[in-house]
Design a protein around this motif. Sequence first.
Motif, PDB file in Angstrom:
ATOM      1  N   GLU A   1       4.961 -70.597 -34.803  1.00 17.92           N
ATOM      2  CA  GLU A   1       3.651 -70.624 -35.450  1.00 17.92           C
ATOM      3  C   GLU A   1       2.648 -69.871 -34.580  1.00 17.92           C
ATOM      4  O   GLU A   1       2.601 -70.036 -33.366  1.00 17.92           O
ATOM      5  N   GLU A   2       1.860 -69.005 -35.195  1.00 20.50           N
ATOM      6  CA  GLU A   2       0.905 -68.193 -34.454  1.00 20.50           C
ATOM      7  C   GLU A   2      -0.177 -69.083 -33.844  1.00 20.50           C
ATOM      8  O   GLU A   2      -0.799 -69.886 -34.522  1.00 20.50           O
ATOM      9  N   SER A   3      -0.407 -68.910 -32.557  1.00 23.10           N
ATOM     10  CA  SER A   3      -1.452 -69.670 -31.879  1.00 23.10           C
ATOM     11  C   SER A   3      -2.677 -68.789 -31.698  1.00 23.10           C
ATOM     12  O   SER A   3      -2.602 -67.561 -31.798  1.00 23.10           O
ATOM     13  N   ASP A   4      -3.812 -69.407 -31.419  1.00 19.07           N
ATOM     14  CA  ASP A   4      -5.051 -68.664 -31.226  1.00 19.07           C
ATOM     15  C   ASP A   4      -5.072 -68.094 -29.817  1.00 19.07           C
ATOM     16  O   ASP A   4      -4.865 -68.818 -28.838  1.00 19.07           O
ATOM     17  N   ILE A   5      -5.354 -66.795 -29.690  1.00 20.69           N
ATOM     18  CA  ILE A   5      -5.391 -66.175 -28.366  1.00 20.69           C
ATOM     19  C   ILE A   5      -6.778 -66.263 -27.744  1.00 20.69           C
ATOM     20  O   ILE A   5      -6.958 -65.882 -26.586  1.00 20.69           O
ATOM     21  N   PHE A   6      -7.748 -66.744 -28.503  1.00 21.68           N
ATOM     22  CA  PHE A   6      -9.066 -67.004 -27.932  1.00 21.68           C
ATOM     23  C   PHE A   6      -9.473 -68.427 -28.294  1.00 21.68           C
ATOM     24  O   PHE A   6      -8.871 -69.064 -29.159  1.00 21.68           O
ATOM     25  N   ALA A   7     -10.479 -68.933 -27.625  1.00 23.48           N
ATOM     26  CA  ALA A   7     -10.919 -70.307 -27.854  1.00 23.48           C
ATOM     27  C   ALA A   7     -12.439 -70.368 -27.896  1.00 23.48           C
ATOM     28  O   ALA A   7     -13.130 -69.522 -27.313  1.00 23.48           O
ATOM     29  N   ILE A   8     -12.949 -71.378 -28.607  1.00 25.61           N
ATOM     30  CA  ILE A   8     -14.390 -71.644 -28.644  1.00 25.61           C
ATOM     31  C   ILE A   8     -14.714 -72.620 -27.529  1.00 25.61           C
ATOM     32  O   ILE A   8     -14.103 -73.680 -27.424  1.00 25.61           O
ATOM     33  N   ARG A   9     -15.675 -72.273 -26.703  1.00 24.03           N
ATOM     34  CA  ARG A   9     -16.091 -73.164 -25.628  1.00 24.03           C
ATOM     35  C   ARG A   9     -17.276 -74.032 -26.062  1.00 24.03           C
ATOM     36  O   ARG A   9     -17.292 -75.235 -25.838  1.00 24.03           O
ATOM     37  N   GLU A  10     -18.275 -73.396 -26.681  1.00 25.66           N
ATOM     38  CA  GLU A  10     -19.482 -74.124 -27.089  1.00 25.66           C
ATOM     39  C   GLU A  10     -20.014 -73.566 -28.404  1.00 25.66           C
ATOM     40  O   GLU A  10     -19.805 -72.398 -28.729  1.00 25.66           O
ATOM     41  N   VAL A  11     -20.739 -74.420 -29.133  1.00 21.10           N
ATOM     42  CA  VAL A  11     -21.362 -74.032 -30.402  1.00 21.10           C
ATOM     43  C   VAL A  11     -22.795 -74.558 -30.399  1.00 21.10           C
ATOM     44  O   VAL A  11     -23.050 -75.686 -29.953  1.00 21.10           O
ATOM     45  N   SER A  12     -23.720 -73.739 -30.897  1.00 19.14           N
ATOM     46  CA  SER A  12     -25.117 -74.164 -30.892  1.00 19.14           C
ATOM     47  C   SER A  12     -25.899 -73.385 -31.944  1.00 19.14           C
ATOM     48  O   SER A  12     -25.526 -72.270 -32.315  1.00 19.14           O
ATOM     49  N   PHE A  13     -26.985 -73.995 -32.436  1.00 18.51           N
ATOM     50  CA  PHE A  13     -27.951 -73.271 -33.249  1.00 18.51           C
ATOM     51  C   PHE A  13     -29.022 -72.714 -32.317  1.00 18.51           C
ATOM     52  O   PHE A  13     -29.552 -73.432 -31.466  1.00 18.51           O
ATOM     53  N   GLN A  14     -29.346 -71.436 -32.497  1.00 16.35           N
ATOM     54  CA  GLN A  14     -30.357 -70.789 -31.675  1.00 16.35           C
ATOM     55  C   GLN A  14     -31.326 -70.031 -32.573  1.00 16.35           C
ATOM     56  O   GLN A  14     -30.946 -69.554 -33.648  1.00 16.35           O
ATOM     57  N   PRO A  15     -32.606 -69.927 -32.160  1.00 15.38           N
ATOM     58  CA  PRO A  15     -33.579 -69.192 -32.979  1.00 15.38           C
ATOM     59  C   PRO A  15     -33.143 -67.742 -33.180  1.00 15.38           C
ATOM     60  O   PRO A  15     -32.650 -67.107 -32.243  1.00 15.38           O
ATOM     61  N   GLN A  16     -33.314 -67.247 -34.397  1.00 15.28           N
ATOM     62  CA  GLN A  16     -32.931 -65.866 -34.682  1.00 15.28           C
ATOM     63  C   GLN A  16     -33.776 -64.898 -33.865  1.00 15.28           C
ATOM     64  O   GLN A  16     -34.972 -65.078 -33.692  1.00 15.28           O
ATOM     65  N   GLY A  17     -33.130 -63.877 -33.336  1.00 14.40           N
ATOM     66  CA  GLY A  17     -33.844 -62.841 -32.595  1.00 14.40           C
ATOM     67  C   GLY A  17     -33.948 -63.096 -31.112  1.00 14.40           C
ATOM     68  O   GLY A  17     -34.315 -62.190 -30.355  1.00 14.40           O
ATOM     69  N   ASP A  18     -33.632 -64.304 -30.652  1.00 13.79           N
ATOM     70  CA  ASP A  18     -33.708 -64.594 -29.224  1.00 13.79           C
ATOM     71  C   ASP A  18     -32.452 -64.073 -28.532  1.00 13.79           C
ATOM     72  O   ASP A  18     -31.336 -64.287 -28.994  1.00 13.79           O
TER      73      ASP A  18
ATOM     74  N   SER B   1     -31.891 -76.332 -26.896  1.00 13.75           N
ATOM     75  CA  SER B   1     -31.196 -76.524 -28.177  1.00 13.75           C
ATOM     76  C   SER B   1     -29.893 -77.270 -27.930  1.00 13.75           C
ATOM     77  O   SER B   1     -29.194 -77.011 -26.948  1.00 13.75           O
ATOM     78  N   TYR B   2     -29.567 -78.203 -28.827  1.00 10.90           N
ATOM     79  CA  TYR B   2     -28.340 -78.980 -28.651  1.00 10.90           C
ATOM     80  C   TYR B   2     -27.126 -78.054 -28.666  1.00 10.90           C
ATOM     81  O   TYR B   2     -26.992 -77.166 -29.516  1.00 10.90           O
ATOM     82  N   THR B   3     -26.220 -78.273 -27.723  1.00 10.63           N
ATOM     83  CA  THR B   3     -25.000 -77.469 -27.614  1.00 10.63           C
ATOM     84  C   THR B   3     -23.786 -78.376 -27.694  1.00 10.63           C
ATOM     85  O   THR B   3     -23.669 -79.349 -26.942  1.00 10.63           O
ATOM     86  N   LEU B   4     -22.881 -78.051 -28.601  1.00 11.74           N
ATOM     87  CA  LEU B   4     -21.661 -78.826 -28.792  1.00 11.74           C
ATOM     88  C   LEU B   4     -20.557 -78.228 -27.924  1.00 11.74           C
ATOM     89  O   LEU B   4     -20.146 -77.088 -28.116  1.00 11.74           O
TER      90      LEU B   4
END
Length: 288
Positions: free
Chosen positions: A205-222, A229-232
């Motif tokens: 089964e194909e595995s992911d060769i990259f991973a997500i470390r963090e996810v966050s909402f950020q103001p557009q254009g910054d 901002s909260y970071t998951l």
Amino acid sequence: MLKSVVRAVGAAARLSSASTSAARVLPLSYPALRSPSSAVTRPFTRSLWMLNNNGASSGYRPKLFSSKVLSPSMSCGCGGLHTEGDKAFGDFLSDEIKEEKKIQKNKSLPKVSGGWELEMNGTEAKLTRSVSGEKIAVTFNINNSIPPNFEEEVEQTQQKSAEEEPEIVSTPNFVVEVTKQAAKHSLMFDCHFPEDEISHGEGEEESDIFAIREVSFQPQGDSEWKETSYTLNTDSLDWALYDHLMDFLADRGVDNTFADELMELSTAIEHQEYIKFLEDLQGFVKCN
């Protein structure tokens, strides 16, 4: 279902490697490192900085010439100092540049499939595309994107033939920004190539060769990731939620194929910049 199980195992692997991961990457990044076999690579020939047991990561730089003090030659019109050591250094750089150009696999930068457009700003690269009213931007920086563990491989393979020498692959951290027209914030994904990730075998089964470390909402254009901002963090994230986040990226063209092509592009950019650095260094030493 199998893919979800694979990602669950990957999530466990991320827990063990979290303590050694690099800092978050923004458009000006400091990349996490890995050496995947799937990317376009070039032979490891960086004798200038890295063919030394202490390695580049320790801050040590090998002495290329004797520490003996040499009498300076006559100064030229540039007003700089010129020594016999400078002449030897310049000659060495000339040979180094010729060798690097000889093994350069991409004279022009490779394209990323899927309609991605490339913008360059020094060592920073930005890939953008639009999908049904959404704008997806992927930003990475090639600085420090070469894995430091190549130094150990050099020591182990010094007696081997040139065909068996370790190869250089650029594996930068990258940030994915997804922007919707009516939204005030962008959804940001801080991604990296795990050091212990390996290519999947035939029939597996194909595995992911990259991973997500963090996810966050950020103001557009910054351009900077705001710490207010909260970071998951995904290190202890439920595997089902993580699986949906990866699928969200894949639906927007950020998948294994994209990651492979990003490494190929980054490797080509890094090699171009390395050769340019050697040429600039040669000009500085020779005062051209």
